[in-house]
Design a protein around this motif. Structure first.
Motif, PDB file in Angstrom:
ATOM      1  N   ASP A  87     -31.663  87.873  17.153  1.00 47.07           N
ATOM      2  CA  ASP A  87     -32.077  87.221  17.357  1.00 47.07           C
ATOM      3  C   ASP A  87     -33.836  87.213  18.299  1.00 47.07           C
ATOM      4  O   ASP A  87     -33.963  88.069  18.892  1.00 47.07           O
ATOM      5  CB  ASP A  87     -31.956  85.411  19.091  1.00 47.07           C
ATOM      6  CG  ASP A  87     -33.002  84.563  18.946  1.00 47.07           C
ATOM      7  OD1 ASP A  87     -33.450  84.372  19.060  1.00 47.07           O
ATOM      8  OD2 ASP A  87     -32.066  83.531  19.459  1.00 47.07           O
ATOM      9  N   ARG A  89     -36.777  85.654  19.909  1.00 45.01           N
ATOM     10  CA  ARG A  89     -36.536  85.538  20.989  1.00 45.01           C
ATOM     11  C   ARG A  89     -36.113  86.533  21.798  1.00 45.01           C
ATOM     12  O   ARG A  89     -36.480  86.774  23.769  1.00 45.01           O
ATOM     13  CB  ARG A  89     -36.768  84.388  21.791  1.00 45.01           C
ATOM     14  CG  ARG A  89     -36.380  83.456  20.315  1.00 45.01           C
ATOM     15  CD  ARG A  89     -35.919  82.022  20.715  1.00 45.01           C
ATOM     16  NE  ARG A  89     -34.924  81.377  19.981  1.00 45.01           N
ATOM     17  CZ  ARG A  89     -34.031  80.712  20.008  1.00 45.01           C
ATOM     18  NH1 ARG A  89     -34.656  79.871  20.816  1.00 45.01           N
ATOM     19  NH2 ARG A  89     -32.918  81.074  19.385  1.00 45.01           N
ATOM     20  N   ARG A  90     -34.969  87.535  21.650  1.00 39.58           N
ATOM     21  CA  ARG A  90     -33.995  88.389  22.527  1.00 39.58           C
ATOM     22  C   ARG A  90     -34.112  89.584  22.235  1.00 39.58           C
ATOM     23  O   ARG A  90     -32.457  89.525  21.532  1.00 39.58           O
ATOM     24  CB  ARG A  90     -32.869  87.975  23.554  1.00 39.58           C
ATOM     25  CG  ARG A  90     -33.430  86.658  24.086  1.00 39.58           C
ATOM     26  CD  ARG A  90     -32.415  86.217  25.476  1.00 39.58           C
ATOM     27  NE  ARG A  90     -31.604  85.260  23.200  1.00 39.58           N
ATOM     28  CZ  ARG A  90     -31.388  84.239  23.036  1.00 39.58           C
ATOM     29  NH1 ARG A  90     -32.095  83.657  23.807  1.00 39.58           N
ATOM     30  NH2 ARG A  90     -30.564  83.793  21.861  1.00 39.58           N
ATOM     31  N   PRO A  92     -33.056  93.442  20.717  1.00 37.29           N
ATOM     32  CA  PRO A  92     -32.101  94.236  21.784  1.00 37.29           C
ATOM     33  C   PRO A  92     -32.667  95.540  21.008  1.00 37.29           C
ATOM     34  O   PRO A  92     -32.016  97.062  21.125  1.00 37.29           O
ATOM     35  CB  PRO A  92     -30.966  94.202  20.132  1.00 37.29           C
ATOM     36  CG  PRO A  92     -31.445  93.794  18.654  1.00 37.29           C
ATOM     37  CD  PRO A  92     -32.436  92.666  18.925  1.00 37.29           C
ATOM     38  N   ASP A 115     -40.807  78.444  21.870  1.00 35.38           N
ATOM     39  CA  ASP A 115     -39.886  79.327  20.791  1.00 35.38           C
ATOM     40  C   ASP A 115     -41.541  80.842  20.628  1.00 35.38           C
ATOM     41  O   ASP A 115     -41.007  81.743  20.582  1.00 35.38           O
ATOM     42  CB  ASP A 115     -39.594  78.778  20.300  1.00 35.38           C
ATOM     43  CG  ASP A 115     -38.031  78.454  19.826  1.00 35.38           C
ATOM     44  OD1 ASP A 115     -37.024  78.465  20.782  1.00 35.38           O
ATOM     45  OD2 ASP A 115     -37.708  77.793  19.219  1.00 35.38           O
ATOM     46  N   ALA A 118     -42.074  82.780  23.396  1.00 31.14           N
ATOM     47  CA  ALA A 118     -41.411  83.464  23.599  1.00 31.14           C
ATOM     48  C   ALA A 118     -40.300  85.192  22.702  1.00 31.14           C
ATOM     49  O   ALA A 118     -41.205  86.282  22.986  1.00 31.14           O
ATOM     50  CB  ALA A 118     -39.723  83.325  23.689  1.00 31.14           C
ATOM     51  N   GLU A 122     -41.523  88.681  23.747  1.00 32.35           N
ATOM     52  CA  GLU A 122     -40.120  90.181  23.457  1.00 32.35           C
ATOM     53  C   GLU A 122     -41.183  90.927  22.328  1.00 32.35           C
ATOM     54  O   GLU A 122     -41.261  92.014  22.832  1.00 32.35           O
ATOM     55  CB  GLU A 122     -39.457  89.356  22.305  1.00 32.35           C
ATOM     56  CG  GLU A 122     -38.549  89.028  23.485  1.00 32.35           C
ATOM     57  CD  GLU A 122     -37.716  90.540  23.965  1.00 32.35           C
ATOM     58  OE1 GLU A 122     -37.138  90.686  23.811  1.00 32.35           O
ATOM     59  OE2 GLU A 122     -38.140  90.389  25.104  1.00 32.35           O
ATOM     60  N   ARG A 125     -43.499  92.963  24.802  1.00 33.23           N
ATOM     61  CA  ARG A 125     -43.046  94.353  25.607  1.00 33.23           C
ATOM     62  C   ARG A 125     -42.079  95.258  24.609  1.00 33.23           C
ATOM     63  O   ARG A 125     -42.425  96.066  24.930  1.00 33.23           O
ATOM     64  CB  ARG A 125     -41.052  93.520  25.929  1.00 33.23           C
ATOM     65  CG  ARG A 125     -40.418  94.028  26.830  1.00 33.23           C
ATOM     66  CD  ARG A 125     -39.467  93.347  27.151  1.00 33.23           C
ATOM     67  NE  ARG A 125     -37.789  93.191  25.582  1.00 33.23           N
ATOM     68  CZ  ARG A 125     -37.210  94.068  25.333  1.00 33.23           C
ATOM     69  NH1 ARG A 125     -37.336  95.491  25.506  1.00 33.23           N
ATOM     70  NH2 ARG A 125     -36.335  93.544  23.841  1.00 33.23           N
TER      71      ARG A 125
END
Length: 246
Positions: A87, A89-90, A92, A115, A118, A122, A125
């Motif tokens: 995803d 938005r998250r 790994p 969204d 987000a 990400e 990050r």
């Protein structure tokens, strides 16, 4: 919204194939720092652009991520061992793992501003300081080429663009990303013809005018009345923005 599980096998053939992928990859690599070691292509789709990014910069380690199983399956065939289902938005991935992160033709597909915010967060990050985030913006506007097809489509309802350049820049700034350049590239082979536009209308391409919508019927009639039903109008020209993490 299109069903990308169902779209996967025909996706490349209906989106300009290798020529369009080549134009996109060239624009992206022109904005990626020469000393970048790792790049993550978020929402990599079939991997057709991702593979070209890897081939175009041999010293660059390229990975891809996509949520759609059928898309990821095709991407894995192009980049074995370098693609994960995820995803956007998250993601790994660990913090500051990449010198470049891309979202090509993604932000306009998301469900809403939260969204988009987000995803940008990400991507920021995942970037190391000095790294760059690259994304296409204003995708819908790229298809407005001033043709008779655009005139026929003018009556359709429009939503505010989720990937508007100014909006994306605002989200990027909150994440500590500063503007670092831009490029434009052609959507080779994506010029619309009246007949293909009617097909796209009927299969839900235009999200505000779905199948069975009276406005859709009106637009289809206007498109059917245009001359040269199978002649593609000019290709779209996409805009790519780069943001650097300070």
């Amino acid at each position: 919204m299109l069903d990308y599980e169902a779209e996967a096998d025909a996706y490349d053939a209906t989106r300009g194939g290798e020529p369009r992928a080549g134009a996109a990859a060239e624009a992206v690599l022109g904005l990626v720092p020469k000393d970048a070691g790792r790049l993550l292509d978020v929402a990599c789709g079939t991997g057709i652009v991702t593979r070209r990014l890897a081939a175009g910069r041999p010293g660059l380690r390229v990975a891809g991520a996509d949520l759609t199983h059928a898309m990821a399956r095709l991407a894995v065939a192009r980049l074995p061992g370098a693609v994960v289902r995820a995803d956007c938005r998250r993601l790994p991935v660990r913090d500051q793992a990449f010198e470049a992160v891309t979202t090509i033709w993604l932000l306009h597909l998301l469900q809403g501003p939260e969204d988009v915010r987000a995803v940008v967060t990400e991507c920021a990050r995942a970037l190391r300081p000095g790294g760059v985030y690259l994304t296409t913006v204003d995708k819908a506007a790229a298809h407005d080429v001033g043709s008779d097809i655009d005139a026929a489509l003018e009556v359709r309802p429009r939503r505010p663009a989720l990937d508007a350049a100014e909006t994306v820049a605002e989200y990027a700034a909150v994440c500590g990303l500063v503007p670092a350049g831009q490029a434009r590239f052609p959507g080779v082979g994506q010029g619309r013809s009246p007949r293909t536009t009617i097909k796209d209308l009927r299969r839900g391409w235009f999200t505000t005018t779905g199948p069975g919508d009276p406005t859709g019927d009106l637009i289809a009639a206007r498109l059917a009345a245009l001359p040269d039903q199978d002649r593609p109008r000019p290709d779209p020209v996409f805009t790519l923005r780069a943001f650097r993490k300070d």
